[in-house]
Write a protein that holds these residues in place. Sequence first.
Motif, PDB file in Angstrom:
ATOM      1  N   LEU A  83     -39.770   0.276  35.680  1.00 46.99           N
ATOM      2  CA  LEU A  83     -39.451  -0.870  34.837  1.00 46.99           C
ATOM      3  C   LEU A  83     -40.512  -1.021  33.756  1.00 46.99           C
ATOM      4  CD1 LEU A  83     -38.579  -3.590  37.532  1.00 46.99           C
ATOM      5  CD2 LEU A  83     -37.078  -1.836  36.554  1.00 46.99           C
ATOM      6  N   PHE A  84     -40.074  -1.356  32.539  1.00 52.19           N
ATOM      7  CA  PHE A  84     -40.980  -1.698  31.446  1.00 52.19           C
ATOM      8  C   PHE A  84     -40.630  -3.132  31.084  1.00 52.19           C
ATOM      9  CE2 PHE A  84     -42.647  -0.372  26.992  1.00 52.19           C
ATOM     10  CZ  PHE A  84     -43.943  -0.671  27.371  1.00 52.19           C
ATOM     11  N   ILE A  85     -41.536  -4.078  31.431  1.00 54.17           N
ATOM     12  CA  ILE A  85     -41.170  -5.491  31.464  1.00 54.17           C
ATOM     13  C   ILE A  85     -42.328  -6.365  30.986  1.00 54.17           C
ATOM     14  CG2 ILE A  85     -41.923  -5.769  33.875  1.00 54.17           C
ATOM     15  CD1 ILE A  85     -39.443  -7.544  34.337  1.00 54.17           C
ATOM     16  N   TRP A  86     -41.989  -7.582  30.576  1.00 54.81           N
ATOM     17  CA  TRP A  86     -42.991  -8.575  30.173  1.00 54.81           C
ATOM     18  C   TRP A  86     -43.890  -8.932  31.364  1.00 54.81           C
ATOM     19  CZ3 TRP A  86     -42.777 -10.522  25.108  1.00 54.81           C
ATOM     20  CH2 TRP A  86     -41.605 -10.256  24.399  1.00 54.81           C
ATOM     21  N   SER A  87     -45.114  -9.370  31.050  1.00 51.02           N
ATOM     22  CA  SER A  87     -46.048  -9.809  32.092  1.00 51.02           C
ATOM     23  C   SER A  87     -45.497 -11.002  32.868  1.00 51.02           C
ATOM     24  CB  SER A  87     -47.392 -10.233  31.468  1.00 51.02           C
ATOM     25  OG  SER A  87     -48.040  -9.142  30.881  1.00 51.02           O
ATOM     26  N   VAL A 106     -40.518   1.117  43.326  1.00 54.71           N
ATOM     27  CA  VAL A 106     -40.476   0.544  41.982  1.00 54.71           C
ATOM     28  C   VAL A 106     -41.864   0.575  41.354  1.00 54.71           C
ATOM     29  CG1 VAL A 106     -39.875  -1.462  40.585  1.00 54.71           C
ATOM     30  CG2 VAL A 106     -38.600  -0.999  42.684  1.00 54.71           C
ATOM     31  N   ARG A 107     -41.921   1.138  40.161  1.00 48.59           N
ATOM     32  CA  ARG A 107     -43.170   1.151  39.394  1.00 48.59           C
ATOM     33  C   ARG A 107     -42.983   0.243  38.184  1.00 48.59           C
ATOM     34  NH1 ARG A 107     -46.417   6.405  36.952  1.00 48.59           N
ATOM     35  NH2 ARG A 107     -47.607   5.271  35.378  1.00 48.59           N
ATOM     36  N   VAL A 108     -43.968  -0.579  37.888  1.00 46.30           N
ATOM     37  CA  VAL A 108     -43.860  -1.564  36.802  1.00 46.30           C
ATOM     38  C   VAL A 108     -44.957  -1.338  35.771  1.00 46.30           C
ATOM     39  CG1 VAL A 108     -43.918  -4.021  36.236  1.00 46.30           C
ATOM     40  CG2 VAL A 108     -42.846  -3.265  38.369  1.00 46.30           C
ATOM     41  N   ASP A 109     -44.557  -1.176  34.503  1.00 42.93           N
ATOM     42  CA  ASP A 109     -45.487  -1.178  33.377  1.00 42.93           C
ATOM     43  C   ASP A 109     -45.191  -2.415  32.544  1.00 42.93           C
ATOM     44  OD1 ASP A 109     -46.614   1.137  34.238  1.00 42.93           O
ATOM     45  OD2 ASP A 109     -45.766   2.423  32.674  1.00 42.93           O
ATOM     46  N   LEU A 110     -46.212  -2.967  31.899  1.00 40.74           N
ATOM     47  CA  LEU A 110     -46.086  -4.263  31.219  1.00 40.74           C
ATOM     48  C   LEU A 110     -46.262  -4.157  29.713  1.00 40.74           C
ATOM     49  CD1 LEU A 110     -48.298  -6.337  33.685  1.00 40.74           C
ATOM     50  CD2 LEU A 110     -45.812  -6.053  33.755  1.00 40.74           C
ATOM     51  N   TYR A 111     -45.576  -5.044  28.992  1.00 40.49           N
ATOM     52  CA  TYR A 111     -45.809  -5.212  27.557  1.00 40.49           C
ATOM     53  C   TYR A 111     -45.879  -6.700  27.248  1.00 40.49           C
ATOM     54  CZ  TYR A 111     -40.643  -5.664  27.406  1.00 40.49           C
ATOM     55  OH  TYR A 111     -39.335  -6.029  27.620  1.00 40.49           O
ATOM     56  N   GLU A 112     -46.408  -7.024  26.059  1.00 40.04           N
ATOM     57  CA  GLU A 112     -46.598  -8.424  25.679  1.00 40.04           C
ATOM     58  C   GLU A 112     -45.780  -8.827  24.454  1.00 40.04           C
ATOM     59  OE1 GLU A 112     -48.083 -10.403  27.599  1.00 40.04           O
ATOM     60  OE2 GLU A 112     -49.233  -9.057  28.871  1.00 40.04           O
ATOM     61  N   SER A 113     -45.062  -7.879  23.853  1.00 44.57           N
ATOM     62  CA  SER A 113     -44.213  -8.211  22.703  1.00 44.57           C
ATOM     63  C   SER A 113     -43.090  -7.196  22.591  1.00 44.57           C
ATOM     64  CB  SER A 113     -45.029  -8.219  21.404  1.00 44.57           C
ATOM     65  OG  SER A 113     -45.387  -6.902  21.030  1.00 44.57           O
ATOM     66  N   ASN A 114     -41.994  -7.618  21.955  1.00 43.03           N
ATOM     67  CA  ASN A 114     -40.884  -6.703  21.716  1.00 43.03           C
ATOM     68  C   ASN A 114     -41.324  -5.520  20.864  1.00 43.03           C
ATOM     69  OD1 ASN A 114     -38.191  -7.912  22.775  1.00 43.03           O
ATOM     70  ND2 ASN A 114     -39.181  -9.658  21.811  1.00 43.03           N
ATOM     71  N   GLU A 115     -42.174  -5.789  19.878  1.00 43.56           N
ATOM     72  CA  GLU A 115     -42.641  -4.718  18.990  1.00 43.56           C
ATOM     73  C   GLU A 115     -43.403  -3.657  19.763  1.00 43.56           C
ATOM     74  OE1 GLU A 115     -41.754  -8.330  16.771  1.00 43.56           O
ATOM     75  OE2 GLU A 115     -43.112  -8.006  18.455  1.00 43.56           O
ATOM     76  N   GLU A 116     -44.243  -4.102  20.695  1.00 47.59           N
ATOM     77  CA  GLU A 116     -45.008  -3.166  21.529  1.00 47.59           C
ATOM     78  C   GLU A 116     -44.073  -2.308  22.385  1.00 47.59           C
ATOM     79  OE1 GLU A 116     -48.115  -3.372  25.315  1.00 47.59           O
ATOM     80  OE2 GLU A 116     -47.752  -5.181  24.116  1.00 47.59           O
ATOM     81  N   MET A 117     -43.042  -2.944  22.937  1.00 43.57           N
ATOM     82  CA  MET A 117     -42.085  -2.225  23.778  1.00 43.57           C
ATOM     83  C   MET A 117     -41.332  -1.159  22.984  1.00 43.57           C
ATOM     84  SD  MET A 117     -38.494  -2.344  24.397  1.00 43.57           S
ATOM     85  CE  MET A 117     -38.051  -4.031  23.974  1.00 43.57           C
TER      86      MET A 117
END
Length: 341
Positions: free
Chosen positions: A24-28, A47-58
């Motif tokens: 998953l690539f998901i918000w904090s 399940v492995r989770v990576d985080l982003y803080e903005s739509n642009e970053e994703m």
Amino acid sequence: MKKAWAFLAAFLALAWGQKGELRLFIWSEYIDPAILEAFTQRYGYKVRVDLYESNEEMIAKLQAGGVSQYDVIFPSDFYVPSIIQLKLVRPLDQAKIPNLKNLDDKFKNPPFDPGNRYSAAYQWGTTGLVYRKDRVPPPQSWAVLFKEPKAPFILMDSPREMLGNVLKYMGYSVNTKNPKEVQQAGQVLLQAKKSRYFLGFEGGVGGKNRVVAGAATYAVVYNGDAVKAADENPGKVDFAIPKEGATLWVDSMMIPAKAPNPEAAHLFINFILDPKVGAQLSNFNRYATPNKAALPYINPADRKNPAIYPSPEAMKRLEFILDLGKDNRIYDEVWTAVKSR
């Protein structure tokens, strides 16, 4: 030798009941870890989770190769058309997501993705102000940031949402295509940046965390983050939607075009749309559920909380952000000018 090791790894995975990995690539701070554990127990996927803080970053990460690294992403509604146009996602196999039927009618066939061909709603909410109620009275207007700020504040590092809230303050639509109105909003932000009380732009949960820590008095944030902060810091922190209104948003689940495990991705989306799992998600996140079948299982206090489920009167002052096609560049240009000065 490599084949032997691969065979052994596959054998051990089967023996332990694991079928592979869901990434998953998901918000904090945006999903209950217990939901991920339950998914693993039911279907056998780690399940492995990576985080982003903005739509642009994703989106930048997807374009840099992430499109083949992740199985499910969670973009905001007004970014969905661009993500589809850039061919960063694959169509959903709706036959594998029978729980799509649980979505409320207003989240079926959304304007940004007709027929839910590529997306399924995850959570919805609004933006507003988290503030230190032990220092200042409830903010009635965005003027506490944009007219004569008298306390430290943080702005949201998201162009359409931040500019949208300034446009609401000025009496304009968050989706205006009038360049002069957007440029006026940019000037308001530039003036705010010049204030000695301006502490910077923060994405995701950053602004909320700085208010909780006492470094800032106000921050523009997503409502669920603020509601959780208020519960965890009673008497110190609260949330308000200014009288001029604010932006609304819907985050959706989508499958990247080259997802390594699309089978698990479809299982996960269907799992999230289960009524009880959907309620567990919203009870944890403190955002509103788009899942009509989940509503009976939502905490009664949250159902009555206008910070989570705004009143009909408040909804009249709130506005969904729309993808504006070629006119998106007006906002991009103004935002770039604001951030670079």
